[in-house]
Scaffold this motif. Structure first.
Motif, PDB file in Angstrom:
ATOM      1  N   THR A  94      -6.753  14.718  -6.527  1.00  0.00           N
ATOM      2  CA  THR A  94      -6.370  15.284  -5.238  1.00  0.00           C
ATOM      3  C   THR A  94      -4.895  15.003  -4.997  1.00  0.00           C
ATOM      4  O   THR A  94      -4.490  13.861  -4.818  1.00  0.00           O
ATOM      5  CB  THR A  94      -7.209  14.658  -4.105  1.00  0.00           C
ATOM      6  N   GLY A 106      -2.911  15.676  -2.491  1.00  0.00           N
ATOM      7  CA  GLY A 106      -2.478  15.292  -1.155  1.00  0.00           C
ATOM      8  C   GLY A 106      -1.864  16.453  -0.408  1.00  0.00           C
ATOM      9  O   GLY A 106      -2.111  17.621  -0.720  1.00  0.00           O
ATOM     10  N   ASN A 107      -1.034  16.119   0.556  1.00  0.00           N
ATOM     11  CA  ASN A 107      -0.449  17.125   1.440  1.00  0.00           C
ATOM     12  C   ASN A 107       1.066  16.956   1.534  1.00  0.00           C
ATOM     13  O   ASN A 107       1.637  16.020   0.965  1.00  0.00           O
ATOM     14  CB  ASN A 107      -1.075  17.013   2.840  1.00  0.00           C
ATOM     15  N   THR A 108       1.693  17.844   2.277  1.00  0.00           N
ATOM     16  CA  THR A 108       3.142  17.768   2.482  1.00  0.00           C
ATOM     17  C   THR A 108       3.518  16.424   3.102  1.00  0.00           C
ATOM     18  O   THR A 108       2.937  16.002   4.117  1.00  0.00           O
ATOM     19  CB  THR A 108       3.609  18.904   3.402  1.00  0.00           C
ATOM     20  N   ASN A 109       4.495  15.735   2.488  1.00  0.00           N
ATOM     21  CA  ASN A 109       4.965  14.418   2.933  1.00  0.00           C
ATOM     22  C   ASN A 109       3.860  13.361   2.947  1.00  0.00           C
ATOM     23  O   ASN A 109       4.038  12.294   3.533  1.00  0.00           O
ATOM     24  CB  ASN A 109       5.615  14.497   4.318  1.00  0.00           C
ATOM     25  N   ILE A 115       1.780  12.816  -0.186  1.00  0.00           N
ATOM     26  CA  ILE A 115       1.293  13.017  -1.543  1.00  0.00           C
ATOM     27  C   ILE A 115       0.483  11.803  -1.981  1.00  0.00           C
ATOM     28  O   ILE A 115       0.847  10.659  -1.688  1.00  0.00           O
ATOM     29  CB  ILE A 115       2.485  13.252  -2.504  1.00  0.00           C
ATOM     30  N   SER A 116      -0.597  12.055  -2.675  1.00  0.00           N
ATOM     31  CA  SER A 116      -1.461  10.976  -3.137  1.00  0.00           C
ATOM     32  C   SER A 116      -0.728  10.094  -4.152  1.00  0.00           C
ATOM     33  O   SER A 116      -0.309  10.583  -5.208  1.00  0.00           O
ATOM     34  CB  SER A 116      -2.720  11.564  -3.785  1.00  0.00           C
ATOM     35  N   GLU A 125       6.185  17.906  -1.767  1.00  0.00           N
ATOM     36  CA  GLU A 125       4.988  18.726  -1.962  1.00  0.00           C
ATOM     37  C   GLU A 125       4.274  18.293  -3.238  1.00  0.00           C
ATOM     38  O   GLU A 125       4.912  18.114  -4.286  1.00  0.00           O
ATOM     39  CB  GLU A 125       5.356  20.206  -2.077  1.00  0.00           C
ATOM     40  N   PRO A 126       2.955  18.130  -3.193  1.00  0.00           N
ATOM     41  CA  PRO A 126       2.228  17.655  -4.382  1.00  0.00           C
ATOM     42  C   PRO A 126       2.360  18.576  -5.583  1.00  0.00           C
ATOM     43  O   PRO A 126       2.380  18.100  -6.730  1.00  0.00           O
ATOM     44  CB  PRO A 126       0.773  17.560  -3.902  1.00  0.00           C
ATOM     45  N   GLU A 127       2.497  19.874  -5.362  1.00  0.00           N
ATOM     46  CA  GLU A 127       2.590  20.805  -6.499  1.00  0.00           C
ATOM     47  C   GLU A 127       3.917  20.676  -7.250  1.00  0.00           C
ATOM     48  O   GLU A 127       4.073  21.221  -8.352  1.00  0.00           O
ATOM     49  CB  GLU A 127       2.391  22.247  -6.028  1.00  0.00           C
ATOM     50  N   ASP A 172       1.476   9.242   0.704  1.00  0.00           N
ATOM     51  CA  ASP A 172       0.598   9.084   1.867  1.00  0.00           C
ATOM     52  C   ASP A 172       0.561   7.614   2.294  1.00  0.00           C
ATOM     53  O   ASP A 172       0.094   6.756   1.547  1.00  0.00           O
ATOM     54  CB  ASP A 172      -0.807   9.561   1.494  1.00  0.00           C
TER      55      ASP A 172
END
Length: 477
Positions: free
Chosen positions: A272, A274-277, A279-280, A425-427, A450
């Motif tokens: 996973t 994560g999300n913007t700002n 990230i896992s 960004e995680p990508e 995160d």
């Protein structure tokens, strides 16, 4: 602080500690220090010469002590002595001592063999002391059908090419090794003085054996039933011919199945992004592990970076991992990476830096540039002192003063002359890391991770859960 690190980790260091001229001792002279007091707690050999003849003899003794004992030796150097003509040592030449073969006596090793041959559920738990004994550990595990756990510091020496591996235990570890140790009839500690006492079996059903090159350390973490002094490799070489091959694999298979579930859980967390700002950090570390060289040297900051490194950086037999595993210094990853690069310029050096740790030593970015060191710094920017925050919450305290204001570390790096890359960004994580590792020279990659990623220990007490819930209630109120 570096000498404390070396002393606790048994690294051979010779430190020459300057001080004021000897004629000014006791006058509060400019930059006067009492070196024998100052370094006494972080060294094994600590002397202050006042003549050139003394210095040459103490230098010889200090070098030999550091190498043979694998410890810190300190020699004070008053300013007036430094200005004098050197004198040759009137004693021996600088012949460094050879390493000795060290193990327990034959009848003691026979007692251990009898204990192993008469036990069914056996777990081997290994530390850094097995670094040169990987083949012997695997052969022993194969014969007695034993799961093999390890400490964080011993991970890179034990994990690779090991079909009996069940991971770590301890504060940063996994429930699999903890489970295996506590379900054993016999636990054999090889070359380790860890984990903490709270993670050791304490019931009467588990017999504990400890083998350590420093016998004075045996029994500091658990009630040991059998103690053997000596290095692990020599001990196992003498032990293996006495061991009978076991056929029952049920205990081993049970522990391996449990470990497989734990690993699947870790992989699902890391998958996973994560999300913007936010990230896992698990994902970031898993990508680092995938892209890093087979002989990469990793350094990890004390705190949450240690957790992610412990769980997601995998051994290959050529990789090494450095951290403040015994002393727990903050901000250790970047200076350790500097030292590793100077010592091994041909290898890839990757530092997993916490934002708090990097902030403490921003000036060393200039050191990296000055010496043209190709260090790759990955900053886990979670805007908090993550481990301290977690510890407070587990204790039932609402976290206080653990949030941090961070600059744009990538821009700071650029201002210092280091290539800086920011990732929010995680990508974009994989592309950024791939680019950084391919570049020549130093690179800093700042990843917005995160701050709420949790790292729970393998042994969850009710008081910890109660404390965490209490902290959340206090925060809401």
């Amino acid at each position: 602080n570096g000498l404390y690190e070396a002393h606790r980790s048994n690294a051979p260091i010779l430190a020459i500690a300057s001080t004021c001229p000897s004629g000014e001792f006791g006058t509060s002279y400019f930059q006067e220090t009492e070196t024998m007091k100052l370094y006494n707690d972080c060294s094994g050999y600590n002397q202050m010469p006042i003549t050139p003849e003394q210095f040459s003899r103490m230098l010889q003794a200090g070098i030999q002590y550091a190498i043979q004992k694998e410890d810190v030796a300190v020699i004070g150097l008053p300013g007036d002595l430094a200005a004098m003509d050197a004198a040759e040592s009137p004693t021996a030449t600088f012949g460094l001592p050879t390493k000795v073969i060290s193990r327990a006596r034959d009848f003691e090793i026979r007692k251990l063999a009898d204990l192993i041959n008469n036990s069914e559920k056996i777990t081997l738990f290994c530390g850094i002391g097995v670094k040169d004994a990987h083949a012997e550990v695997i052969e022993l595990a194969s014969k007695i059908k034993s799961p093999v756990g390890y400490t964080f510091r011993g991970k890179m020496a034990v994990q690779y090419d090991n079909p009996y591996e069940v991971g770590m235990t301890g504060l940063l570890g996994l429930p699999s090794a903890y489970n295996s140790m506590h379900e054993s009839d016999l636990l054999i500690l090889l070359g380790t003085d860890f984990p903490y006492q709270g993670f050791m079996p304490n019931s009467d059903k588990t017999t504990i054996v400890q083998v350590d090159i420093r016998p004075e350390r045996i029994g500091r973490r658990a009630k040991v039933d059998m103690a053997l002094g000596g290095d692990v490799k020599s001990t196992l070489q003498a032990l293996l011919p006495m061991i009978e091959v076991k056929e029952n694999t049920s205990f081993l298979q049970k522990q391996l199945d449990f470990y497989r579930k734990v690993k699947n859980n870790l992989e699902s967390v890391a998958a996973t992004g994560g999300n913007t700002n936010a990230i896992s950090p698990e994902y970031v570390t898993s990508v680092i592990n995938e892209l890093a060289d087979d002989d990469a040297i990793f350094t990890v900051d004390t705190g949450m970076c240690c957790v992610w490194g412990a769980r997601y950086l995998q051994a290959t037999g050529k990789r090494e991992m450095l951290g403040s595993f015994n002393h727990g210094s903050m901000a250790n990853a970047m200076p350790m990476a500097i030292g590793a690069t100077l010592a091994r310029p041909a290898q890839q050096i990757i530092a997993l830096c916490g934002d708090g740790g990097l902030s403490m030593l921003l000036g060393d970015l200039a050191t990296i540039v000055q010496y043209k060191l190709p260090v790759k710094l990955v900053v886990f920017d979670n805007r908090s002192l993550g481990m301290v925050k977690l510890e407070m919450e587990v204790a039932g305290l609402p976290d206080w003063q653990t949030d941090m204001y961070n600059p744009d570390f990538a821009k700071v790096a650029e201002a210092m002359g280091i290539k800086g890359i920011s990732v929010s960004e995680p990508e974009n994580v994989e592309e950024a890391l791939r680019m950084a590792f391919a570049m020549e020279g130093p690179v800093l990659v700042c990843v917005k991770t995160d701050p709420n990623s949790l790292a729970m220990p393998p042994k969850i007490e009710f008081d910890q859960m109660k404390g965490f819930a209490l902290a959340m209630i206090k925060l809401l109120m």
